[in-house]
Every structure is written in structure tokens, then in C-alpha cells.
Enzyme design. Sequence first.
Site, short mmCIF file in Angstrom:
data_model
loop_
_atom_site.label_atom_id
_atom_site.label_comp_id
_atom_site.label_asym_id
_atom_site.label_seq_id
_atom_site.Cartn_x
_atom_site.Cartn_y
_atom_site.Cartn_z
N HIS A 88 0.93 -1.13 -0.25
CA HIS A 88 -0.42 -0.02 -0.29
C HIS A 88 1.14 1.55 -0.27
O HIS A 88 1.38 2.28 0.36
CB HIS A 88 -0.74 0.19 1.38
CG HIS A 88 -1.55 1.11 1.25
ND1 HIS A 88 -2.04 1.92 1.26
CD2 HIS A 88 -3.21 0.63 1.22
CE1 HIS A 88 -3.21 2.81 1.53
NE2 HIS A 88 -4.07 1.62 1.50
N GLU A 99 -1.46 1.62 -5.16
CA GLU A 99 -1.18 0.35 -4.59
C GLU A 99 -0.67 -0.90 -5.48
O GLU A 99 -1.63 -1.20 -6.24
CB GLU A 99 -1.61 -0.03 -2.79
CG GLU A 99 -1.71 0.84 -2.56
CD GLU A 99 -3.25 0.97 -2.05
OE1 GLU A 99 -3.38 0.30 -1.28
OE2 GLU A 99 -3.95 2.55 -1.70
N ASP A 143 -10.59 6.24 -5.22
CA ASP A 143 -10.00 4.78 -4.15
C ASP A 143 -11.19 4.04 -4.93
O ASP A 143 -11.80 3.47 -5.57
CB ASP A 143 -11.23 4.99 -2.90
CG ASP A 143 -10.70 3.86 -2.27
OD1 ASP A 143 -10.77 4.03 -0.82
OD2 ASP A 143 -10.55 3.41 -2.54
#
Length: 279
Positions: free
Chosen positions: A155, A255, A198
Site C-alpha cells: 500500500h 498500490e 479510491d
Amino acid sequence: MAEHKKFENGFEYIEVTNKSARARIALQGAHLFHYERVGGKPFLWLSETSFFEEGKAIRGGIPICWPWFGKHATEPGLPQHGFARIFVWQLLEVNATDAYSTEVTLQLKTSAESLQLWPYRFELLLHITVSRTLTITLTTKNRDEHPFKIISALHSYFAVSGIDNVYVEGLANTPYFDALTKENRVQQGRVHITEEVDRIYQNVHYPLILHDRDRTLQVDGQGSSSAVVWNPWIDKCAGMGDMPDDGYKTMLCIETANALQDAQMPAPGEEHTLTAVIS
Ligand code: TA6
């Protein structure tokens, strides 16, 4: 050179220094929370208000999300992003391969605590190579009698000059799941950040390039066909106790993951390796 260091509260980390770079790796979570080339600026973003406390994930660097990503699918009370990032790992080896490169190996194995959270026997190895290039490799070994499913991510929080100055190249025409709208969409062109983002991208063709005003960073994934791009933006950032209110302006997460359809299912005795090569 590698030195064992501690914060005042006893939180332990390793500082690796060689002719190429300097890095800091916390034993909790095998969490790489600092990397900078000699004469350069940090690659990774680290919150100035991050916790460095037992059982609390460091905000920044490269947290290891394993064996699940985000909230647990069926038990919301379990730790977000799994337990690898909040358990203390064992430092197995620090090997200065030469004056310009150092390899660090850490291990996490099944314990009574892990079995309370996840009913499988495993071995995790993390290899970090600190040189002009930063390579981080997470190997999952199935030490159980049953196959198990792992959803994982390196991450990585990248430091940027200003969120308005950056864009990500390499995801054009790539499908993604928007975790905010719960919709499946396709990326049009470069990824610019002008609001909370996101996204879990699938069928990713690495490398991805983070373009900033005064540098570009390349993220190459191996053992991965999914990637997450995340910036909390204003409101979510303001609600995070371990991130300054303006922290969103100087970070972007890219990520390298095994998420959604890219989840892995090693059989007993099998292993899977997830690698991010950052340069
Ligand atoms: O990487 C995206 C994400 O899953 C976001 O949804 C956000 O929760 C972020 O990870 C950070 O998670 P954390 O548990 O470290 O606050």
C-alpha cells in the site's frame, strides 16, 4: 550499514544506509516507512502525525495489507487491511550485497494470535532491496492443509510536490472498481486527482508512472494484475487522526495489489510472490 533503532516509546525499526540510499523499516508490520536516494528527496510520504505505537498501522510508507484488503468480508470487527501490518515481524537477515545495495529479509509466521484472526497456517517473507531502486517482495507460503485465499497490497504512499501537479500514466483504458460509488468503470486517459479517489484497477499492465512537477517515479508490479489508486481528499483526510488536515495535498497511494479477481489461492505447499519495484 544497518542499525537497530528505537523511538522514545520503544517502537523498533532498522535504519539501512548505503552509498545509494537510506531506508527505515519498522519491525511492526515489516513496514518500510522511509526511503530516499543519497542526495534525493524521499520517495515515500509519511504523515507527520503518524502513530508509531504497538498495534497501530503507521500512516505512510508501504503498509502490507494481508491476508485481506480493506474491511474483512464477513467480520467487520477484524483489523482493516488484515493483520500483517500490525504484527511484529522477525528480522531474519540484513545483507550488504555491496556498497550500493542492501537486502533485508523479515518473516511472519502463524501464531496463536494470528489463528484467532485467520484460521490458516502460513509463512510470510518480506525481502526489501535498498539501492538506487527500491524493491519490495512479499512471499506468501501456504503451510496449511487447505488452500487459502489472500487479497493483498503493498500500500505505497508516494510523496508528491502538490496533488494538483501530478498524474498517473499507464492506466488508460483499464477497468476499475470505484470503491466510492461501487461502480465498475474504465479509466479514460491519465489519472488526475481533483477529488477523493479510491479505485481498484484490474488487468493492469505495469509499469505505472507517477508524473510530478520535478520528478517521475516508476512503479513496476510483478505477481500482480491489480493496482489501487487512493487519495482521501479534504473531508476524509480531516477525519483521520493520524494525518494532518492538508496531508492529502502531498501524497498519492499507488498500490501494487492482488485484489478482486486478482486474489490468489495458493494450495498447501504452494507460494505466491507480490513485488513492487520503485525507481
Ligand atoms: O487503499 C485504499 C484504502 O482501502 C482506502 O479505502 C482507505 O481505507 C485506505 O486504504 C487507508 O486505509 P487505512 O486502514 O490505512 O486507514
